[in-house]
Design a protein around this motif. Structure first.
Motif, short mmCIF file in Angstrom:
data_model
loop_
_atom_site.label_atom_id
_atom_site.label_comp_id
_atom_site.label_asym_id
_atom_site.label_seq_id
_atom_site.Cartn_x
_atom_site.Cartn_y
_atom_site.Cartn_z
N GLU A 3 62.70 40.34 79.98
CA GLU A 3 61.60 40.20 79.02
C GLU A 3 60.52 41.25 79.26
O GLU A 3 60.21 41.58 80.41
N SER A 4 59.94 41.73 78.18
CA SER A 4 58.82 42.66 78.30
C SER A 4 57.92 42.54 77.08
O SER A 4 58.35 42.09 76.01
N ILE A 5 56.66 42.93 77.27
CA ILE A 5 55.68 42.96 76.18
C ILE A 5 55.05 44.35 76.14
O ILE A 5 54.63 44.87 77.17
N ASN B 241 51.43 42.76 69.33
CA ASN B 241 52.26 42.97 70.51
C ASN B 241 53.73 42.96 70.12
O ASN B 241 54.12 42.31 69.14
N TYR C 191 57.25 41.88 71.71
CA TYR C 191 57.97 41.19 72.78
C TYR C 191 59.45 41.49 72.63
O TYR C 191 60.00 41.42 71.53
N ARG C 192 60.10 41.83 73.72
CA ARG C 192 61.52 42.12 73.67
C ARG C 192 62.26 41.35 74.75
O ARG C 192 61.81 41.29 75.90
N TYR C 193 63.34 40.74 74.34
CA TYR C 193 64.30 40.20 75.30
C TYR C 193 65.50 41.13 75.21
O TYR C 193 66.21 41.13 74.21
N ARG D 26 58.83 31.04 74.31
CA ARG D 26 57.70 31.97 74.32
C ARG D 26 56.91 31.85 73.00
O ARG D 26 55.68 31.80 73.00
N TRP E 2 52.95 30.62 72.86
CA TRP E 2 51.86 31.40 72.24
C TRP E 2 51.23 30.63 71.08
O TRP E 2 50.02 30.69 70.87
N SER F 203 51.96 36.85 79.12
CA SER F 203 50.93 37.74 78.59
C SER F 203 50.99 39.10 79.28
O SER F 203 51.23 39.18 80.49
N TYR F 204 50.77 40.15 78.52
CA TYR F 204 50.81 41.51 79.06
C TYR F 204 49.73 41.72 80.11
O TYR F 204 49.96 42.30 81.16
#
Length: 282
Positions: free
Chosen positions: A103-105, A112, A114-116, A154, A158, A245-246
């Motif tokens: 996972e990343s933001i 934003n 968000y990627r899985y 996620r 949020w 959260s980033y």
């Protein structure tokens, strides 16, 4: 906001017959929705949505929801579509952040991303009500079920946070809940309404008991449990919170965690005494 597909979502509302809407815990007044074209997804994904308490809306219910949606201050609609070839390339590309997990933001000017990795890309912004996600065609099937659940958790984390609802990875038990890592919990989250003292889980919603406890399993303990110190408790819950959260934990999220720690008890609990859900009469 229409970053992934370059279209105005409000125009899609006029073509809602192409979409089916699902509401999280329909009937409880939570303005959290998912919409998708049923023909684009495997039946396993629809079964998973139902299991996660996303209830399908009828045509009449969908029309009313869309009419009333502008008045929902904290309303959220996530549109899920099969990703285009261009979005699929973004989903599959390796980036430096991948060394920290799947996972990343990536923050942009007003939203934003968000990627899985290998599964989905979600575009969201807390000042927007309408969010978008592009994903692989096998979303919700056996090979990516855990990833799918984590992605949707996620989204829920949020969306529910502005309503005073916070989630922790784990499963419900008779004493309260066992707090775990996402993979240990099978991608499951227990959501706590900090103010109303309601619990939202895959088993349904219920009022929290005054004796509700949050448990940390420990293999070394035998026939006894140990109360966590306030510092240990806050640190433990912060590390297992489903809000991602980033910039790190937000102030409102930290405040909700502190409220949970003040109100309920955190115990280190012997693993051997843990009864998995499959053995519970739930």
């Amino acid at each position: 906001m229409s970053v992934l597909w370059g279209r105005d979502l409000s125009e899609d509302f006029m073509e809602q017959s192409n979409y089916t809407y699902f509401q999280y815990f329909k009937g409880l007044g939570l303005p959290i929705y998912i919409r998708l074209n049923l023909s684009s997804f495997h039946s396993d994904f629809l079964d998973l949505l139902k299991k996660m308490k996303f209830d399908e809306l009828s045509s009449a219910e969908s029309e009313k929801m869309l009419t009333d949606f502008d008045g929902e201050k904290f309303g959220r609609i996530l549109t899920i579509n099969e990703a285009s070839p261009g979005v699929m390339r973004q989903i599959g590309l390796y980036s430096e952040s991948d060394k920290f997990g799947s996972e990343s933001i990536h923050p942009k000017d007003s939203y934003n991303v968000y990627r899985y990795r290998g599964v989905a890309l979600m575009v969201y912004g807390h000042s927007f009500k309408e969010w978008e996600m592009g994903c692989t065609e096998d979303l919700g099937t056996d090979g990516v079920e855990l990833a799918t659940k984590m992605i949707l958790m996620r989204f829920l984390s949020w969306s529910l946070a502005p309503l005073g609802i916070i989630g922790f990875w784990g499963v419900p038990v008779d004493e309260g809940m066992v707090v775990q890592k996402p993979n240990e919990a099978g991608g499951e989250v227990v959501f706590i309404d900090v103010f109303k003292r309601w619990l939202y889980t895959q088993d349904g919603q219920k009022k929290m008991k005054n004796s509700f406890k949050l448990l940390k399993l420990d293999n070394s303990l035998k026939d006894r449990s140990i109360k966590m110190s306030p510092e240990q408790f806050i640190s433990f819950l912060s590390a297992h919170c489903s809000y991602f959260s980033y910039g790190g934990m937000t102030i409102p999220t930290r405040q909700m965690i502190q409220s949970v720690c003040r109100t309920y008890e955190g115990l280190v609990y012997p693993t051997e005494s843990f009864q998995p859900r499959t053995n519970l009469n739930l």
